[in-house]
Design an enzyme around this catalytic site. Structure first.
Site, short mmCIF file in Angstrom:
data_model
loop_
_atom_site.label_atom_id
_atom_site.label_comp_id
_atom_site.label_asym_id
_atom_site.label_seq_id
_atom_site.Cartn_x
_atom_site.Cartn_y
_atom_site.Cartn_z
CG HIS A 1 39.52 45.48 46.67
ND1 HIS A 1 39.21 44.14 46.82
CD2 HIS A 1 40.84 45.59 46.97
CE1 HIS A 1 40.29 43.48 47.20
NE2 HIS A 1 41.30 44.35 47.29
CD GLU A 2 43.26 47.93 46.17
OE1 GLU A 2 43.71 47.93 47.33
OE2 GLU A 2 43.47 47.01 45.37
CG HIS B 1 43.00 46.78 51.31
ND1 HIS B 1 42.97 45.60 52.04
CD2 HIS B 1 43.11 46.41 50.00
CE1 HIS B 1 43.06 44.57 51.22
NE2 HIS B 1 43.14 45.02 49.98
CD GLU C 1 43.20 41.28 49.15
OE1 GLU C 1 42.39 41.32 48.20
OE2 GLU C 1 44.03 42.18 49.35
CG HIS D 1 45.34 38.25 46.62
ND1 HIS D 1 46.61 38.52 47.06
CD2 HIS D 1 44.76 39.45 46.38
CE1 HIS D 1 46.80 39.84 47.06
NE2 HIS D 1 45.69 40.42 46.66
#
Length: 548
Positions: A362-363, A366, A386, A459
Site C-alpha cells: 500500500h505505502e 503511494h 488511496e 480514506h
C-alpha cells in the site's frame, strides 16, 4: 500539524463547453481538429461539461505515423491538442513512454509546463492511436516578467517566509523550484472556466517526514496553492529499536533517515542474512514481494529505480525502510509503539508490528502514484490515490503465498498487523465506507480539504474504488449487475494501464473511463490474455459501483 498519508485513516480538459470569459484572458481558438477527420471523432464530456475523452472510430495511422508508432515517438498526433481545446501557444512534450501502448504528454506554453496537465494517447497493437484522455488548460491570463530569474527570486523570498513561519530555520530546506502555468481546475481546486496564470512553485522540506509546496503568482505574489505533504508507508532496512522521535524537533527529519551515514544505521542490506529482529526481516521480504509483483505484473519494471532513494552512503539508490520507530508530539504525546506506517521522500517508516505485506505494498504504491500521475491527495482524486494503494497492496498480499492468505482474510486490509483489519475491499460498508459512488457512507466533496475532513474523505471514499477492484478481480452480483471476475493477473495489468492514463485531478468518472480504455488497449496489445469478454465484465463492475 503534519499530514499523514497513512494506511489508517477533477474535471478533465477544461473549457470545451465553458461559456465563462475572464477579462484579459487569452482563449483558445475555435477547436478545429487540424489533420484529424472530425467525423472520426467521438468526444465524451464530464458532468461539468468538460472534455474528458476522445475516441476515434477508426484508429489514427496518418502522418507522422507512416509506420507503427514506437516508444520513441515524441510528438503528439497532429490536431489532438486542438480537440482538447489547448490554450494558444501550447506544445506537448513526451514525459512517459514506459508502457509501449500508452504515451503521456505534458502541456507547455512558451516552454513552461502547465501544472497537472496531460494528454495520454492509447495505442493499438499496430501503434495507431485509438483514444486519448486529457486534462489541459484552454486559456491563459497574464505573462511572466521579462526578467524571469529576478521574479522567481522575489517569489522565493516570500514563499520561504511563509514556509518558515513557526519553524526552526534549520529545519527549512528548499528542494525544488520552477516556473509553471497554474490552472486551479487541473489540481481539483477551481471551477470550470478558470484560466492558467504564470506562477512559481517551490518545494521545501519543513520538518519530520514533511514537505510543503507553495505556488506563488508571478504577477502579484499571491499564494495560489499551499500544500503540506507526508506520504505514509528499499532493500536497506534500518532498526530504530523503539527510539522516540519528537515530530516537532527541528532535526526530526534527519533523525528518521536510513543509511550508513544517517541516524538509523542499516541492520540488513541487500544479500545479507536474516536479522534477529522480526520486523526487519518482514520488511526486507515484503519489499522484495512488492518489487517482484510490480516487475511481473506491470510495466513499472525496476521499482527501485522508480521510487528508490540514494543517501550518498555508498549503498546507491535503494528501497529504504526504518522499522520500530516511536514518535511524540504535543497533540498526541508519546506513541510507542507507533501504530502506523508511512511513505516519505523515497523511504518507508514503520511502527512496531505494522510490517505486513499489504501495508508495505500500500505505502510503496503511494510512491508509485507520486511518480506516475501525481493524484492530488484530496476529494475524489485522493480517494482514488488511496484506493490504488489498497488495490496493489492487496494484489501483492494475495500473490505472495503468505500464511495468512485465508478465505476469511481475502480482501481484508491490515490482517496480521498490530492494527488488525482496518478495511474490507469486498464489503466496504463493514467499516463505514461506501461501496457505491455517492451512496451510503459517502463523504461529501470538501471545498477546503484538510485533516479535519480527511482531505475530503480520501480514506472513506476509497471504498468505492476498492469495491470496484474486488468486483473486477473476483466477481459478484452487486447493485443489479452480475460480474464475472477476470483474476489478479489481468486485473493488475488493467489497473497499471489505467494508472498511466489518469490525470492528477482524476474523478471516479475518469477512473471508469480509464479502466474501459485500458481494457480495450490490453485486448488490442494482447496483454495478460485479456479478452473482449473480460472488458464486458469490467464495464459491468463500473456500472455496479455507480461511476458511469
Amino acid at each position: 500539524m503534519k499530514k499523514y498519508y497513512a494506511v489508517t485513516g477533477i474535471a478533465l480538459a477544461v473549457g470545451m463547453l465553458c461559456t465563462t470569459q475572464l477579462a484579459g484572458a487569452t482563449q483558445a481558438a475555435d477547436p478545429s481538429v487540424g489533420s484529424l477527420d472530425s467525423s472520426n471523432v467521438v468526444t465524451e464530456f464530464s458532468a461539468q461539461g468538460n472534455v474528458e475523452q476522445i475516441t476515434f472510430k477508426s484508429a489514427i495511422k496518418s502522418a507522422p505515423m507512416s509506420s507503427a508508432r514506437s516508444a520513441q515517438t515524441s510528438a503528439i498526433i497532429p490536431g489532438l491538442k486542438n480537440l482538447f481545446v489547448s490554450a494558444p501557444g501550447s506544445d506537448f512534450s513526451l514525459n512517459d513512454s514506459s508502457n509501449n501502448y500508452i504515451k503521456r504528454f505534458t502541456q507547455n506554453i512558451a516552454g513552461i509546463p502547465v501544472l497537472g496537465s496531460s494528454i495520454t494517447e492509447v495505442l493499438d497493437g499496430q501503434g495507431a492511436v485509438t483514444s486519448a484522455i486529457g486534462a489541459v488548460t484552454s486559456a491563459t491570463k497574464g505573462a511572466f516578467p521579462a526578467d524571469l530569474a529576478a521574479g522567481q527570486a522575489a517569489a522565493l523570498a516570500s514563499a520561504t517566509k511563509i514556509a518558515s513561519a513557526g519553524k526552526d530555520a534549520s529545519a527549512i530546506s528548499l528542494v525544488d523550484q520552477k516556473a509553471i502555468w497554474f490552472d486551479a481546475v487541473l489540481i481539483g481546486k477551481g471551477a470550470t472556466g478558470s484560466v492558467a496564470v504564470p506562477a512559481y512553485q517551490f518545494s521545501f522540506t519543513t520538518g519530520f517526514a514533511e514537505s510543503r509546496v507553495l505556488t506563488v503568482a508571478a504577477n502579484d505574489g499571491a499564494i495560489l496553492n499551499d500544500r503540506t505533504d507526508r506520504k505514509d508507508i528499499n532493500r536497506v532496512v534500518c532498526d530504530a529499536n523503539s527510539k522516540v522521535i519528537d515530530l516537532e524537533a527541528s532535526n526530526a527529519d534527519a533523525l528518521l533517515k536510513c543509511g550508513k551515514t544517517q541516524a538509523n544505521k542499516p541492520t540488513r542490506i541487500e544479500g545479507q542474512a536474516a536479522s534477529s529482529v522480526a520486523d526487519v526481516n518482514s520488511v526486507y521480504n515484503f519489499l522484495n514481494d512488492t518489487a517482484s509483483f510490480y516487475g511481473a505484473n506491470t510495466k513499472a519494471n525496476d521499482l527501485t529505480a522508480l521510487i528508490g532513494n540514494d543517501e550518498g552512503d555508498g549503498l546507491g539508490k535503494a528501497m529504504r525502510a526504518v522499522v520500530r520507530i516511536c514518535v511524540t508530539d504535543s497533540q498526541n504525546g508519546e506513541q510507542c509503539p507507533f501504530a502506523n506506517a508511512f511513505w516519505y521522500n523515497g523511504q518507508m517508516t514503520y511502527g512496531q508490528g505494522v510490517t505486513t505485506d499489504d501495508i508495505t505494498g500500500h505505502e510503496l504504491t503511494h510512491g508509485v502514484t507520486e511518480k506516475t500521475n501525481g493524484l492530488v491527495y484530496a476529494n475524489e482524486s485522493g480517494a482514488i490515490n488511496e484506493s490504488m494503494s489498497d488495490v496493489f497492496g492487496e494484489f501483492i498480499d494475495l500473490s505472495n503465498g503468505s500464511s495468512d492468505d485465508t478465505a476469511a482474510n481475502r480482501w481484508a486490509i491490515g490482517e496480521g498487523s498490530s492494527l488488525g483489519v482496518i478495511r474490507s475491499m469486498k464489503d466496504p460498508g463493514k467499516y463505514g465506507e461506501p461501496a457505491i459512488y455517492k451512496g451510503s457512507n459517502w463523504k461529501p466533496t470538501a471545498t477546503n480539504p484538510n485533516d479535519n475532513n480527511d482531505q475530503g474523505g480520501v480514506h472513506s471514499n476509497s471504498g468505492v474504488g476498492n469495491k470496484l477492484a474486488f468486483l473486477i478481480t473476483d466477481g459478484q452480483t452487486f447493485n443489479g449487475q452480475t460480474v464475472t471476475g477476470i483474476g489478479i493477473a489481468k486485473a493488475a495489468q488493467l489497473y497499471w494501464a489505467a494508472q498511466r492514463q489518469l490525470t492528477a485531478n482524476a474523478t471516479y468518472s475518469s477512473l471508469g473511463k480509464a479502466l474501459n480504455s485500458a481494457c480495450s488497449a490490453n485486448v488490442s496489445n494482447n496483454v495478460a490474455g485479456t479478452t473482449a469478454a473480460n472488458c464486458t465484465q469490467v464495464a459491468n463492475a463500473i456500472k455496479a459501483v455507480g461511476i458511469k
